[in-house]
Enzyme design. Structure first.
Site, mmCIF file in Angstrom:
data_model
loop_
_atom_site.group_PDB
_atom_site.id
_atom_site.type_symbol
_atom_site.label_atom_id
_atom_site.label_comp_id
_atom_site.label_asym_id
_atom_site.label_seq_id
_atom_site.Cartn_x
_atom_site.Cartn_y
_atom_site.Cartn_z
ATOM 1 N N CYS B 15 0.839 -1.201 0.000
ATOM 2 C CA CYS B 15 0.000 0.000 0.000
ATOM 3 C C CYS B 15 0.871 1.248 0.000
ATOM 4 O O CYS B 15 2.080 1.183 0.163
ATOM 5 C CB CYS B 15 -0.903 0.004 1.224
ATOM 6 S SG CYS B 15 0.060 0.017 2.727
ATOM 7 N N CYS B 18 3.174 1.911 2.920
ATOM 8 C CA CYS B 18 4.469 1.201 2.930
ATOM 9 C C CYS B 18 5.545 2.090 2.308
ATOM 10 O O CYS B 18 6.683 2.144 2.783
ATOM 11 C CB CYS B 18 4.407 -0.096 2.118
ATOM 12 S SG CYS B 18 3.066 -1.179 2.554
ATOM 13 N N ASP B 431 60.017 1.238 -24.706
ATOM 14 C CA ASP B 431 60.715 1.906 -23.631
ATOM 15 C C ASP B 431 61.561 0.828 -22.959
ATOM 16 O O ASP B 431 61.126 -0.315 -22.879
ATOM 17 C CB ASP B 431 59.699 2.494 -22.655
ATOM 18 C CG ASP B 431 60.362 3.324 -21.597
ATOM 19 O OD1 ASP B 431 61.292 4.068 -21.956
ATOM 20 O OD2 ASP B 431 59.968 3.223 -20.421
ATOM 21 N N ASP B 653 55.177 1.839 -19.957
ATOM 22 C CA ASP B 653 54.408 1.429 -18.780
ATOM 23 C C ASP B 653 53.105 2.207 -18.655
ATOM 24 O O ASP B 653 52.262 1.901 -17.827
ATOM 25 C CB ASP B 653 55.249 1.534 -17.507
ATOM 26 C CG ASP B 653 55.677 2.960 -17.225
ATOM 27 O OD1 ASP B 653 55.201 3.871 -17.917
ATOM 28 O OD2 ASP B 653 56.493 3.167 -16.312
ATOM 29 N N ASP B 657 55.362 7.502 -19.464
ATOM 30 C CA ASP B 657 55.543 7.869 -20.865
ATOM 31 C C ASP B 657 54.226 8.166 -21.570
ATOM 32 O O ASP B 657 54.101 7.961 -22.773
ATOM 33 C CB ASP B 657 56.337 6.780 -21.600
ATOM 34 C CG ASP B 657 55.963 5.403 -21.102
ATOM 35 O OD1 ASP B 657 54.819 5.267 -20.611
ATOM 36 O OD2 ASP B 657 56.779 4.482 -21.210
#
Lengths: 133, 766
Positions: B15, B18, B431, B653, B657
């Site tokens: 209802c 609620c 690298d 990485d 870089d």
């Protein structure tokens, strides 16, 4: 018909055929998209939003949005055609499955002025987001 | 403050009151700023600060009010999608069976070669009409359902073509059935073509069924990744272990993992050690040993030991979630190669309709008798054979399988464009530190010049280095940006570690300064007297105009061994040198060789002097070396090689870089799955194996070959078969395309394109 002597039928078929070609060209290839601007409609969080119904295409299919704002595109697919089950925004790297009759919200935040196309998974149906200042 | 919004289901409401109760109890939680409950959808939407509030709080608040909150697990929508797809497939199958069944009866009674064996009732035109009608309008309703709204939008797709084609065949047949005398009067035998309409619909539906099944396979990789997610975690609290759903784990939770169990989220081991199978994330099959302080990744599997770890990343922040997001994004992006197909497919259907009309006019005007029938059947054949779908599917299906395949092997591709460019790469720049080498150097030699003490050299050197890690003085804070890079360098770390192990006493340093890519300087307090020291490479010595000639032989010897030599000096005098060496990765040489086989030139880039650099390059089999490149010059070096007309990939990485990775045509970050690296790179290799670089290029080549074959097939198919359907072969060979065969060809063309993409799955990447 071909075995009638005067050949009138051929002329009629040809004329109607050419008219059909012209009509096809005009109907499908010369349409001008209507642009719907998203400015007023906001949701409870004050975010701009627009409802897009997916049925034989996208309506609206040309959506103008302001730059730099989050815009919620509320997709509702009503068309069971498999072609429309996914919507793709390549510029935003979004590929989204649209379940039938369920609202799917896609949020975008375009930072650059321009036109960004979106389409169905097989690229048969198109729409675009027009970003304006 | 980290505001997020969450929607979840609430069970037990009946209802409006609620709603108010639940809303109130949710709003009472600290950190919740907004709560809305909807009775109809049985959903609650809450806006809260995730730093103050957890899912657990929400669940218990709802429970306290007497209801049940089902906080959805992430990615659940994928499940929904699967259920719906299955429903669709089932529906499609029913339509296929019924339309082909009825179609067969119609064909039996109507097809010249078969009809003699058919019972008389099937030869009745009215019975054929009755059998064909449900196929046309019930099974074929899918096509009408898609066409009608499309026409309202003034767009057309494949369904439009099927609708026009079959409606023409069905309409003519119905007309013949109802008014046979009219047709007879104009000299045509009254013969319906219900078989054409029904069989076409049945076959195209069948094609769709297979296509839909095959297409589901293209997104399998993502489903697999989602499936990797653990469901529960065993959280240790007050010496008790409790199993909780993964969505309720919060950062800082201590989690116990037993042998054979899946690690639920990302974290750091606090107790115990083990070996972990990370193959599902990195593609590396060897288990990795982990001990206290080691990082563990969610979704990987604990092999032998039992350990406790502290959760550091949960939910969308975990590596697995990042990978899923990345793959999803890549699959939503478009490859440049698709542009032509996009352009063609946007004009395709209207053009085919126009071609069909031309076919009708030509056959009607100059075709043999009965011209109307020839015109009709050929027009239908043109409409049916045209297949725009194959063109639309050619690229994206291959991209989906290709990116998914990559993810399975620890190769994360950011977008389709990167995958496409990778196959054109002619030069790959590596690298050195951390990419070709392990990036964990150690001090190998300490030399004192002019009868000095080795320990003094280490003492001074380490003092400077030590200082670079602990920037106490305010002045240093200003240097933080450049300093951060220098001090985190593995070389610096190695020297500090050596000093620590030898218990070398360190001096106070003033006026410290870091020269990125060159070295350090500072005033060391020896007793009361400050003395200026410099510690760095040849470039730094050159800047100081210090002559190295007297010790050149010693320095060169070290450099020839591939060691990095750092020299300690004052303004005028040389004191000594510290040599540091890094080891080359096990698979580096093999990785470079594999690239050579692919016709790709490998280049090494490093801040080291050319001798050290060459020594390392020789070890891995690289002949072109760019040495003595300062960190901020790497980008320019990439540009230089691009200016030679080369397509360049840069492997690094992804942290130090980033500009060079961005400048390269394809930036590849290696051996890391951090957000920073994923952001900076076009392609992220999660494992540290250099062979993955070649594997990436091979995957790109293979995917592009698949795409090209798909496009060739999709274009070629339409370019060749549309004219055949129009009847261009008729004058010379008397060859025409039966519309039924046209529908077979049409259905096969989409399926073949999707299947060809699926073949990529079988491709062995290593």
């Amino acid at each position: 018909m071909s075995n009638t002597s005067n050949g009138m039928d051929k002329i009629i078929v040809t004329i109607f055929g050419i008219a059909g070609i012209v009509l096809t060209y005009w109907f499908f290839l010369m349409k001008k998209g209507r642009v719907v601007a998203v400015t007023g409609s906001v949701d409870s969080e004050n975010l701009l939003q627009v409802d897009i119904v997916v049925e034989g295409g996208y309506s609206p299919d040309n959506i103008s949005v302001p730059k730099g704002k989050i815009v919620k595109l509320n997709f509702l697919r009503k068309d069971p055609s498999g072609c429309l089950e996914e919507v793709i925004f390549p510029d935003f790297k979004i590929r989204k499955y649209l379940p039938l009759n369920q609202k799917v919200v896609i949020e975008i935040k375009p930072d650059k002025v321009g036109e960004y196309k979106f389409s169905c998974g097989m690229n048969m149906f198109h729409g675009k987001i027009i970003v304006v200042d | 403050m980290n505001k997020i919004k969450k929607t979840f289901s609430v069970k037990g409401m009946h209802c409006a009151s609620c709603v108010l109760i639940i809303e109130k109890s949710l709003k009472n939680i600290e950190g919740v700023s907004e709560a809305n409950v909807n009775l109809v959808t049985e959903k609650a939407t809450v806006v809260y600060d995730s730093e103050k509030t957890t899912d657990k709080d929400l669940v218990s608040a709802v429970a306290n009010a007497g209801y049940k909150a089902l906080i959805e697990e992430e990615f659940q929508s994928e499940d929904k999608e699967r259920v719906e797809k299955q429903k669709e497939l089932k529906d499609l199958r029913t339509r296929v069976i019924i339309s082909l069944g009825l179609g067969f009866l119609v064909l039996w009674g109507g097809f010249p070669a078969l009809m003699d064996t058919a019972p008389a009732i099937l030869k009745n035109f009215w019975i054929q009409l009755i059998l064909a009608t449900p196929v046309q309008f019930w099974a074929g309703w899918i096509f009408y359902r898609a066409t009608i709204p499309a026409l309202q939008h003034r767009t057309a797709n494949m369904d439009t073509l099927v609708v026009i084609g079959t409606t023409v065949a069905y309409g003519y047949s119905a007309f013949v059935t109802a008014f046979p005398q009219v047709v007879q009067r104009i000299g045509i035998e009254p013969m319906p073509y219900f078989d054409v309409a029904t069989i076409i619909i049945g076959l195209i539906l069948l094609g769709r069924y297979f296509e839909a099944r095959a297409k589901a396979g293209t997104s399998e990789a993502i489903k697999k990744l989602i499936g990797l997610q653990a469901k529960t975690a065993r959280v240790v609290k007050d010496n008790k272990e409790v199993d909780v759903p993964i969505s309720e784990v919060v950062i800082g939770d201590l989690i116990r993992v037993r042998p054979g169990e899946k690690i639920p989220v990302d974290g750091v081991i606090t107790e115990g050690d083990s070996s972990v199978d990370e193959s599902m994330i990195t593609g590396e099959s060897m288990p990795v040993d982990k001990t206290i302080g080691g990082k563990v990744v969610g979704a990987t599997i604990n092999k032998s030991g039992s350990f406790v770890f502290k959760a550091t990343k949960i939910g969308q922040e975990t590596l697995l979630a990042q990978i899923i997001k990345l793959v999803q994004e890549a699959q939503g992006s478009k490859a440049p190669i698709q542009r032509l197909a996009d352009l063609v497919s946007s004009y395709f259907v209207p053009v085919v309709i126009m071609l069909a009309i031309i076919t009708f006019i030509v056959w009607y005007n100059i075709g043999p008798n009965p011209a109307l029938l020839f015109a009709l059947l050929n027009t239908v054949a043109v409409l049916i054979i045209a297949c725009p779908c194959a063109m639309g599917l050619a690229t994206p299906t291959a991209i989906m399988v290709g990116t998914g395949k990559g993810a399975e092997n620890g190769i994360l591709i950011k977008d389709a464009e990167s995958l496409e460019i990778a196959h054109k790469v002619t030069v790959i720049i590596f690298d050195k530190t951390g990419t070709l080498t392990k990036g964990e150097p150690s001090v190998t030699d300490v030399i004192a010049f002019n009868n000095g003490k080795e320990n003094d050299v280490l003492q001074y050197a380490a003092s400077l280095e030590k200082f670079s890690e602990h920037p106490v003085a305010r002045a240093i804070v200003t240097f933080a940006a450049s300093l951060g890079k220098t001090s985190s360098h593995p070389l610096d770390k190695a020297i500090r570690e050596r000093a620590e192990t030898e218990n070398t006493q360190l001096f106070v340093v003033n006026k410290f300064k870091a020269n990125p890519g060159k070295g350090l300087e500072g005033e060391i307090m020896i007793g009361e007297n400050p003395k200026k020291f410099y510690f760095g490479n040849r470039a730094l010595m050159k800047d100081l105009s210090i002559n190295l000639d007297a010790h050149e032989a010693e320095i060169q010897k070290l450099e020839n061994d591939g060691k990095t030599v750092m020299i300690l000096s004052s303004d005028s005098d040389l004191f000594g040198a510290v040599a540091v060496a890094d080891t080359v990765k096990e698979n580096a040489r093999q990785g470079i060789e594999e690239l050579k086989k692919l016709g790709i030139e490998s280049v090494m880039i490093t801040g080291d002097n050319s001798k050290t650099a060459m020594a390392i390059a020789n070890k891995v089999g690289i002949s072109r070396v760019l040495a003595e490149v300062l960190p901020d010059q790497k980008e320019a070096e990439v540009k230089k090689i691009q200016a030679e007309g080369k397509i360049v990939a840069m492997v690094g990485d992804g942290i130090n870089d980033a500009p060079a990775l961005a400048q390269a045509n394809v930036g590849i970050a290696m051996g890391t799955g951090t957000d920073v690296a994923i952001e900076a790179a076009d392609i992220t290799l999660i494992n540290k194996d250099l062979r993955s670089v070649a594997a990436t290029i091979r995957l790109s080549k293979k995917t592009m070959r698949t795409i090209k074959l798909n496009l060739f097939w999709a274009f070629g198919y339409n370019i060749i078969l549309i004219p055949v359907a129009m009847g261009v072969l008729y004058p010379a060979f008397g060859l025409l395309l039966n519309p039924i065969f046209a529908s077979v060809a049409m259905a096969l063309s989409s399926i073949s394109v999707v299947s060809n993409s699926l073949l990529l799955k079988r491709y062995k990447i290593n």
